[in-house]
Design an enzyme around this catalytic site. Structure first.
Site, PDB file in Angstrom:
ATOM      1  N   TYR A  77      12.671   7.484 -10.195  1.00  0.00           N
ATOM      2  CA  TYR A  77      12.667   6.565  -9.065  1.00  0.00           C
ATOM      3  C   TYR A  77      13.755   5.503  -9.184  1.00  0.00           C
ATOM      4  CZ  TYR A  77       7.873   8.333  -8.276  1.00  0.00           C
ATOM      5  OH  TYR A  77       6.770   9.123  -8.073  1.00  0.00           O
ATOM      6  N   ASN A 165       2.955  17.809 -10.596  1.00  0.00           N
ATOM      7  CA  ASN A 165       3.486  18.936  -9.826  1.00  0.00           C
ATOM      8  C   ASN A 165       3.239  20.290 -10.486  1.00  0.00           C
ATOM      9  OD1 ASN A 165       4.738  17.543  -7.481  1.00  0.00           O
ATOM     10  ND2 ASN A 165       5.980  16.583  -9.079  1.00  0.00           N
ATOM     11  N   PHE A 216      -1.717   9.973   2.025  1.00  0.00           N
ATOM     12  CA  PHE A 216      -1.735  10.023   3.487  1.00  0.00           C
ATOM     13  C   PHE A 216      -0.862  11.161   4.039  1.00  0.00           C
ATOM     14  CE2 PHE A 216      -2.140   5.172   2.979  1.00  0.00           C
ATOM     15  CZ  PHE A 216      -3.518   5.258   2.846  1.00  0.00           C
ATOM     16  N   SER A 261       3.430   1.532  -0.393  1.00  0.00           N
ATOM     17  CA  SER A 261       3.721   0.651   0.734  1.00  0.00           C
ATOM     18  C   SER A 261       4.489  -0.557   0.218  1.00  0.00           C
ATOM     19  CB  SER A 261       2.439   0.186   1.418  1.00  0.00           C
ATOM     20  OG  SER A 261       2.737  -0.711   2.478  1.00  0.00           O
ATOM     21  N   ASN A 263       4.470  -3.215   2.445  1.00  0.00           N
ATOM     22  CA  ASN A 263       3.875  -4.201   3.341  1.00  0.00           C
ATOM     23  C   ASN A 263       2.628  -4.814   2.686  1.00  0.00           C
ATOM     24  OD1 ASN A 263       2.172  -5.347   5.407  1.00  0.00           O
ATOM     25  ND2 ASN A 263       3.410  -4.299   6.941  1.00  0.00           N
ATOM     26  N   PRO A 264       2.630  -6.106   2.386  1.00  0.00           N
ATOM     27  CA  PRO A 264       1.478  -6.727   1.720  1.00  0.00           C
ATOM     28  C   PRO A 264       0.161  -6.505   2.460  1.00  0.00           C
ATOM     29  CG  PRO A 264       3.338  -8.219   1.690  1.00  0.00           C
ATOM     30  CD  PRO A 264       3.731  -7.072   2.580  1.00  0.00           C
TER      31      PRO A 264
END
Length: 298
Positions: A77, A165, A216, A261, A263-264
């Site tokens: 990453y 994986n 998701f 995410s 976004n807090p």
């Protein structure tokens, strides 16, 4: 009848006493699971795939302030340093203690010197040990990386090891059979449309925990999951969001979930899933959404 009522009253009193002793409301899910390595792992956390720079650092810091204690990153990453800075901020502000955190990173199978990669991860993350280190995916250096993780585990640099994986018992069996330390965790793509229950059940005999990335559905597929009519109906019934229902489904299905995410608000939403439970009927409805098809091919 009177005796039955007295017995029932005593039962309720005992249940209330036990709940009070444990400090948890009745019906609340456990927030951690004990791995076959002996260590406790949170069952919900934050994934950091695609997060970089200040965005990554702030997301991890926000998650820790929210109460999240599982942070997932990887050498691939390129954001281990940012994750490390966020952790140091949280520790300095006494938001949490190091022993409360569960930090996961991963080593790629093509690493020329996996032992050096482990040392580099420790330095970038600014920690003395890594809670979980995973072989990131299939590759020609699978065994070399896994042996390096075993050695680091014995040296106390890593507490638990696992793989990512690997999707069939045949693939996983090699690591169970041919190494001294069995995988504690397998991290795979897993969501309401690809429910890895068969592998989960096979892994249970060895105490291997299944962890879901893309809970998701992953980039480009999140909307399909969150707007699914079955999920939305269940969310309405519980006065929760679709995202919370899906994370709750993962946990009640004995998976660990690491939604990503920056976004807090969404980070807090994804973690606020401890005050409700899905019914057996709702779990059965979600089970019917399984197509058996993955989105990714790695």
């Amino acid at each position: 009848m009177k005796k039955s009522l007295l017995f029932f009253g005593a039962f309720l009193a005992m249940a209330a006493a036990l709940a009070a002793e444990s400090g948890k409301p009745a019906g609340q899910a456990e927030k951690t699971v004990r791995l076959n390595s002996g260590y406790e792992m949170p069952v919900a956390g934050l994934g950091t795939w695609t997060l970089t720079g200040e965005t990554c650092e702030n997301a991890v810091y926000s998650a820790l302030k929210t109460g999240v204690r599982l942070i997932d990153t990887a050498k691939y990453y390129g954001n281990e340093a940012e994750v490390g800075r966020a952790i140091q901020r949280a520790l300095a502000e006494k938001i949490c203690a190091r022993e409360e955190l569960f930090l996961t990173t991963k080593i790629v199978p093509w690493a020329s010197d996996p032992a050096a990669d482990i040392e580099d991860s420790l330095e970038k993350l600014k920690v003395d040990y890594i809670d979980l280190c995973l072989l990131h995916q299939h590759g020609s250096g699978d065994d070399k990386v896994y042996r390096a993780m075993e050695k680091a585990c014995k040296e106390g640099k890593i507490r638990s090891i696992g793989i990512s994986n690997f999707y069939t018992p045949r693939e996983v069996e090699h690591f169970v059979r041919d190494f001294e330390i069995k995988p504690a965790v397998i991290q795979n793509e897993n969501h309401i449309f690809y429910q890895g229950t068969a592998l989960r059940d096979w892994c249970a005999r060895y105490g291997i925990r299944m962890e879901s990335y893309y809970p998701f559905g992953g980039r480009g597929h999140t909307k399909q999951s969150l707007e699914n009519p079955v999920i939305k109906k269940i969310a309405t019934a519980h006065k929760k969001t679709a995202a919370q229902v899906i994370v709750r489904w993962h946990i009640q299905s004995s998976f660990t979930a690491i939604p990503g995410s920056s976004n807090p608000k969404h980070i807090a939403e994804n973690y606020n899933i401890w005050d409700f439970s899905l019914t057996d009927g709702e779990m059965a409805q979600i089970a019917k959404l399984n197509t058996g098809k993955r989105y990714e091919n790695w």
